[in-house]
Design an enzyme around this catalytic site. Structure first.
Site, PDB file in Angstrom:
ATOM      1  N   SER A 573      56.098  43.109  33.898  1.00 39.32           N
ATOM      2  CA  SER A 573      56.265  43.650  32.554  1.00 39.32           C
ATOM      3  C   SER A 573      55.588  45.005  32.454  1.00 39.32           C
ATOM      4  O   SER A 573      54.587  45.257  33.142  1.00 39.32           O
ATOM      5  CB  SER A 573      55.625  42.704  31.530  1.00 39.32           C
ATOM      6  OG  SER A 573      55.614  43.312  30.261  1.00 39.32           O
ATOM      7  N   TYR A 586      48.763  37.420  27.956  1.00 41.94           N
ATOM      8  CA  TYR A 586      50.038  37.779  28.583  1.00 41.94           C
ATOM      9  C   TYR A 586      49.883  39.026  29.457  1.00 41.94           C
ATOM     10  O   TYR A 586      50.291  39.050  30.626  1.00 41.94           O
ATOM     11  CB  TYR A 586      51.083  38.016  27.478  1.00 41.94           C
ATOM     12  CG  TYR A 586      52.423  38.483  27.978  1.00 41.94           C
ATOM     13  CD1 TYR A 586      53.293  37.605  28.609  1.00 41.94           C
ATOM     14  CD2 TYR A 586      52.828  39.815  27.811  1.00 41.94           C
ATOM     15  CE1 TYR A 586      54.530  38.031  29.076  1.00 41.94           C
ATOM     16  CE2 TYR A 586      54.062  40.245  28.274  1.00 41.94           C
ATOM     17  CZ  TYR A 586      54.911  39.358  28.906  1.00 41.94           C
ATOM     18  OH  TYR A 586      56.143  39.785  29.366  1.00 41.94           O
TER      19      TYR A 586
END
Ligand code: NAD
Length: 696
Positions: A573, A586
């Site tokens: 990501s 995250y």
């Protein structure tokens, strides 16, 4: 041989409304739908009908015959070649004799009726010169068993009397067409003929009668074998017992990647495993090795299976997979030497160059049959053909002596210049042809888009996901588009060590190994640090960090055993590079993925395993992550809704563009394919431009 009844499926009322070509299509599809009647792609059908010539308007006789390369079971109207019968007959006047029969193939296009672009096959003269309106040429196992018996002529007479004649082996072509014509003229009451080492011809002037006759003759052969073999053990009886179903798959999962690695020098091969009852009966039998060594008989069979299989050295009563693996290299090399020697013995001055000398079929006592080919469908079909060959050997060896095709005849078909020309006409393989990919989170937005891209480029894909319902739906969509052969699913939680190992074993059994691992399964969570529970932190770490470790470890094990290198692609990501508010768990887990990829790139390089990272950002469309809590949390962090978020992300990007799953799939494709053969340890951001994520 099976004693089952072949059902007459002809619907006279339906057929009454059909034209003769339509009846031919109907008959062909009925015959080809039953594998006891003919094998896949095997055999052909024809009808000679009167039609108006488009040039003169005069009625002329036209032969409709299955075109080159088709399958009677699935043929459609455009699969038939159409040829003027008077021109086909005229070819006899220019035939220069056996030595020149191949040149006759070049004249067939001159006989084309109505500019039909479907190429006529090598078998066209076999149909043309039988002086009957309807001709069926089938490859039923029961009749090939007669055709492949040492005393096939006497057996044919014994079973069918005068109704069915017999012709000795002759390679299909113009000469065999003339033989058939001669036979028919000399035996006007014969209804058909058995061709030695080949198959069955049947004929009639009526379409329905021809269909019924074909069924009747095959039924007769089946019944005869059933009566002859009742109570007799097949293949000299069993000398091995089968392992249990799971153990068979476990052994196959260990063997297949190692075999694949050793036989993929020219192109990556895809595997298929079959442990059906017919296969197990054969591989466990006393006479298996001797029969297998005789080679297959019908040309259709060995063109797909190579003349003989490789019998893997494995003793199910004392299973020692490590010892089998250790001996495989020598066994495979010996097969190659044997095949090359066959080529050298049989080649002619103008023969095409030696083709891939590796075995297609691998027989493993107690376990089953493994086949390898350039794509999954071909590997599966090669296996089906070997099952046909097993059926033939079962029948022939029970009542007579089974005989393979003479070596030189087999070679002359395998290396036939016409066959070579057919191969040369094949389209160039796609960029991922023969490659096997496993995609974790394959039922999600980015995972399924990546799978789709890989499938479009010719790969086989194993979709692994924790969400069974989405998995089934995704597989259904992809199968509808790319066919059932190339898509498989496995239910897997990336945090479950055992489940991960099982998923990779599944990929090995279903496709033979692994070239591409896309580690993509994921979740997203959002919470300020004070509200981040240990459980939430742990969940992110479990799935995104530990999960990526577990699948990479298993992928590395499989790729290393296979010895063909590989490509591991992490879908991490932008947040793994750029810090983001209220998503510490995250972001940190995603950063861990990126660093794991770098470490693995270091370890994998020496064995050709490349490891690279794709960093998406804000892929809202298609993503399940953006349906749940994450959406609400992100929307509330930025004080907007879904549309507002999409707009915000677009405006935030340097290129002012939205990012879609297909955009991520393109990057995942680049890293999976040879386009990036010289890249490892790299990162591609697919985020429409974000300077916080620039790699430094
Ligand atoms: P998605 O939710 O549509 O797909 C993720 C898939 O992973 C789902 O099918 C889910 O069932 C599966 N999965 C979740 N936990 C699993 C587990 N424990 N074991 C096996 N499968 C599991 O989301 P997506 O947008 O396609 O995300 C794919 C990847 O891309 C994720 O790793 C995500 O973090 C990353 N990513 C997505 C975006 C985005 O904006 N969509 C941005 C950056 C990174």
């Amino acid at each position: 041989m099976s004693g089952n009844r072949l059902e007459n499926l002809w619907d006279a009322a339906k057929a009454a409304t059909m034209s003769e070509p339509e009846k031919l299509l109907y008959r062909s599809n009925l015959l080809g739908s039953d594998k006891r009647i003919t094998n896949y792609g095997g055999g052909n059908t024809s009808a000679k009908v009167m039609q108006a010539d488009p040039l003169t308007g005069q009625m002329v006789e036209v032969m409709w015959v299955k075109g080159s390369g088709g399958d009677v079971g699935s043929i459609k109207m455009d699969g038939f070649a159409t040829l003027y019968m008077d021109k086909l007959r005229a070819l006899k006047g220019i035939y220069r004799g056996l030595e020149f029969e191949d040149e006759m193939v070049g004249f067939l296009p001159h006989c084309t009726f109505n500019l039909n672009p479907r190429a006529a096959s090598i078998d066209t003269p076999l149909h043309a010169y039988v002086p009957k309106k309807h001709v069926d040429h089938m490859h039923p196992d029961a009749v090939i068993a007669i055709a492949a018996s040492a005393d096939s002529r006497a057996m044919t007479a014994q079973i069918f009397g005068d109704a069915i004649g017999w012709l000795p082996w002759k390679r299909p072509g113009f000469e065999l067409g003339l033989w058939l014509e001669k036979f028919c003229l000399e035996n006007p009451s014969a209804k058909g003929v058995v061709l030695e080492s080949h198959g069955l011809f049947t004929w009639d002037d009526d379409a329905e009668a021809c269909y019924k006759l074909t069924l009747e003759i095959i039924q007769k052969a089946q019944d005869w074998f059933a009566a002859q073999t009742a109570g007799k053990p097949a293949f000299g009886g069993a000398v091995h017992s089968s392992l249990d179903a799971q153990a068979r798959r476990d052994v196959a999962a260990s063997l297949m990647p190692v075999i694949r690695g050793q036989i993929s020098a020219l192109q990556p091969m895809v595997g298929h495993f079959d442990d059906s009852a017919a296969v197990l009966e054969f591989v466990n039998s006393a006479n298996m090795a001797a029969l297998a060594d005789l080679g297959t008989s019908c040309p259709d069979h060995f063109l797909r299976t190579k003349i003989k299989p490789l019998v893997v050295d494995f003793t199910p009563a004392n299973p020692d997979v490590a010892a089998t693996l250790a001996g495989l290299t020598a066994q495979i090399a010996a097969y190659r030497d044997d095949y090359s020697a066959y080529y050298s013995r049989c080649k002619h001055e103008n023969s095409p160059a030696l083709r891939d000398p590796n075995a297609v079929v691998y027989l493993v006592p107690g376990v089953g049959m493994i086949t390898f080919a350039k794509d999954k469908a071909t590997a599966r079909i090669s296996g089906e053909f070997y099952v046909n060959a097993i059926n033939v050997m079962r029948g022939a060896s029970a009542v007579s002596t089974y005989v393979g095709l003479p070596e030189q005849e087999a070679f002359d078909i395998e290396y036939w210049l016409l066959e070579e020309a057919k191969l040369a006409r094949m389209p160039k393989p796609k960029s991922l042809a023969g490659r096997v990919a496993l995609v974790t989170g394959g039922a999600g937005g980015i995972g399924s888009a990546t799978a789709q891209k890989y499938l479009a480029e010719g790969a086989c894909v194993m979709l692994a996901d924790i969400d069974e319902a989405s998995l089934a739906k995704t597989a259904q969509n992809l199968t509808a588009r790319y066919g059932a052969d190339v898509v498989r699913t496995v239910h897997m939680n990336v945090t479950d060590e055992g489940a991960v190992a099982r998923a990779f074993a599944q990929a090995a059994v279903e496709f033979g190994g692994l070239d591409i691992l896309v580690s993509n399964a994921g979740i997203a969570s959002s919470a300020p640090i004070e509200d981040t529970t240990l459980a939430l932190w742990q969940k992110n770490m479990d799935i995104l960090s530990t999960g990526y470790f577990l699948v990479s470890r298993e992928g590395f094990r499989l790729m290393r055993a296979q010895g063909m290198g590989g490509s591991v692609v992490f879908i991490a990501s932008k947040n793994g590079l750029a810090a983001s508010p209220n998503a510490a768990a995250y972001c940190t887990a995603k950063a861990s993925e990126i660093h794991l990829a770098r470490c693995l790139a270091l370890e994998g390089a020496e064995v050709g395993i490349r490891v690279n990272v794709v960093n998406p950002d804000a892929v809202l469309r298609g993503s399940k992550i953006w349906e749940g809590d994450w959406l609400e949390q992100r929307a509330s962090t930025y004080k907007t809704d879904k549309e507002g978020l999409e707009e915000m992300y677009r405006n935030r990007s340097m290129l002012k563009k939205s990012v879609f799953p297909e955009d991520i799939a393109e990057a995942a494709y680049f890293f999976a394919s040879d386009l990036s053969a010289k890249s490892t340890g790299n990162i591609i951001n697919v985020d429409a431009g974000n300077k916080e994520a620039f790699t430094r």
